[in-house]
Design an enzyme around this catalytic site. Structure first.
Site, PDB file in Angstrom:
ATOM      1  N   CYS A   1       0.823  -1.225   0.000  1.00 25.07           N
ATOM      2  CA  CYS A   1       0.000   0.000   0.000  1.00 25.07           C
ATOM      3  C   CYS A   1       0.852   1.267   0.000  1.00 25.07           C
ATOM      4  CB  CYS A   1      -0.963  -0.002   1.183  1.00 25.07           C
ATOM      5  SG  CYS A   1      -2.137  -1.354   1.110  1.00 25.07           S
TER       6      CYS A   1
ATOM      7  N   HIS B   1      -3.469   7.502   1.731  1.00 21.83           N
ATOM      8  CA  HIS B   1      -3.834   6.154   1.287  1.00 21.83           C
ATOM      9  C   HIS B   1      -5.243   5.873   1.808  1.00 21.83           C
ATOM     10  CE1 HIS B   1      -3.999   1.962   0.568  1.00 21.83           C
ATOM     11  NE2 HIS B   1      -3.792   1.590   1.817  1.00 21.83           N
TER      12      HIS B   1
ATOM     13  N   ASN C   1     -10.090  -0.117  -0.608  1.00 21.40           N
ATOM     14  CA  ASN C   1      -8.637  -0.037  -0.516  1.00 21.40           C
ATOM     15  C   ASN C   1      -8.028  -0.627  -1.793  1.00 21.40           C
ATOM     16  OD1 ASN C   1      -5.924  -0.316   0.057  1.00 21.40           O
ATOM     17  ND2 ASN C   1      -6.234  -1.111   2.128  1.00 21.40           N
TER      18      ASN C   1
END
Ligand code: UT7
Length: 328
Positions: free
Chosen positions: A118, A255, A285
């Site tokens: 990520c 993020h 996500n």
């Protein structure tokens, strides 16, 4: 202190691509003991996009690349390099970046992938910045692209409702600047890793270990705890490195993993949610794709304006985390 002229990596274009198939939370309640209410209240996610069969990470990445080139008014030939941040490549090799290079006809560009889960986009931008500042390349296409739907265990309600597919792209170009904090472009980066936490977020398969692709495994609560602590810290360190403070921030582009993490980080930095680009409700996500997706959406909505000071921050498997301070 007088600043002396420097080379900055300045944003020339941004774009994104999302697969057509939009899946609402209600779809999961048909097969799992979960609900729209739980998913929204615990994560902020309302829907996500899933790639179609045969639609791979390189395809999403190439679409995003074309959008960014169009936004920059630039041809693919102008690119010196392509860096793709991904943990879900089409194949073990070659890199997704070389596939994109062929697909868009960027014949003058060298190309490679970066894998920091990520935090991948933050790592890739930091890498591109270093190459531009050192004179290795003048124009770099940086892409975050993922198909996390391919590594979901559809029986694990603690993970499969959280992730989505997509791609975002940014074009960075070398420009001579004053060296001061008013310059456009990347002003600082802060990168971190702590491999002792590898077991709280990982994929239980891989080429060398099992010969399988594997499924994502996560201790959500522990990752959450680490994220809230580390994200504000890395953002503050990056700001310090740039000679700036949280008061100078126009936008946080975080993020997009969980709205509660995003809110917690904004609170720690002392910024209201009106100053945060939030896309987690629509994308879920998307790992390395989430920041460039949010940058592209924020720009398309007219929120991010030339001269705005932006802080991006991300954390993911490894753990690996970091932040970038840039002026749009
Ligand atoms: O991008 C990389 C970084 N990743 C992240 O940042 C994710 C970080 N973690 C999170 O976002 C959150 O921890 C989650 C959204 C994953 C979970 O939220 P939570 O508030 O930490 O919930 P929890 O894991 O403590 O679970 C609470 C309860 C549990 O039930 P019991 O043990 O209390 O009976 C879970 O089994 O919720 C249950 N649960 C669910 N219930 C309904 C877990 N997943 C679900 C679900 N639907 N999908």
């Amino acid at each position: 202190m007088t600043a002396s002229p420097v080379t900055r990596a300045v944003v020339k274009g941004v774009g994104h691509y999302l697969p057509q198939n939009v899946v609402p939370n209600s779809a999961f309640a048909k097969t799992l003991d979960t609900s729209d209410d739980w998913i929204v209240s615990r994560s902020g996610i309302e829907r996500r996009h899933f790639a179609a069969k045969g639609e791979n990470t390189s395809h999403l990445a190439a679409h995003a690349a074309r959008a960014a080139l169009a936004n920059a008014g630039m041809g693919a030939d102008a690119l010196d390099a392509i860096i793709v941040a991904t943990s879900t490549p089409d194949l073990t090799f070659p890199s997704v970046a070389t596939m994109v290079q062929a697909e868009i006809g960027a014949h003058n560009a060298y190309a490679f992938d970066v894998q920091a889960v990520c935090a991948g986009f933050v790592y890739a931008v930091a890498n591109a910045n270093a190459q531009i500042v050192s004179g290795q390349a003048r124009r770099i296409l940086v892409i975050g692209a993922e198909t996390f739907s391919r590594i979901m265990d559809w029986t694990d309600r603690g993970t499969c409702v959280l992730f989505g597919d997509g791609a975002g792209a940014l074009i960075l170009e070398a420009q001579t600047a004053t060296g001061g904090t008013d310059d456009r472009g990347i002003l600082s980066v802060d990168l971190n890793a702590d491999g002792r936490h590898r077991d709280i977020l990982y994929v239980d398969g891989g080429v060398s270990g099992t010969g399988t692709a594997g499924f994502l495994r996560m201790q959500g609560k522990e990752v959450f705890r680490q994220a809230v602590e580390k994200l504000a810290q890395t953002a503050e360190t990056a700001l310090q490195k740039a000679g700036l403070s949280a008061d100078d921030i126009d936008w946080i582009v975080p993020h997009q993993a969980n709205i509660r993490i995003i809110q917690g980080t904004a609170r720690k930095l002392g910024l209201p949610m009106e100053r945060v680009i939030v896309t987690v409700q629509d994308h879920g996500n998307t790992s390395a794709a989430s920041i460039p997706l949010a940058l592209s959406v924020g720009a398309a909505e007219g929120k991010l304006k030339r001269g705005d000071l932006i802080v991006t921050e991300a954390i993911g498997g490894g753990l690996a985390w970091g932040a970038v301070v840039l002026r749009w």
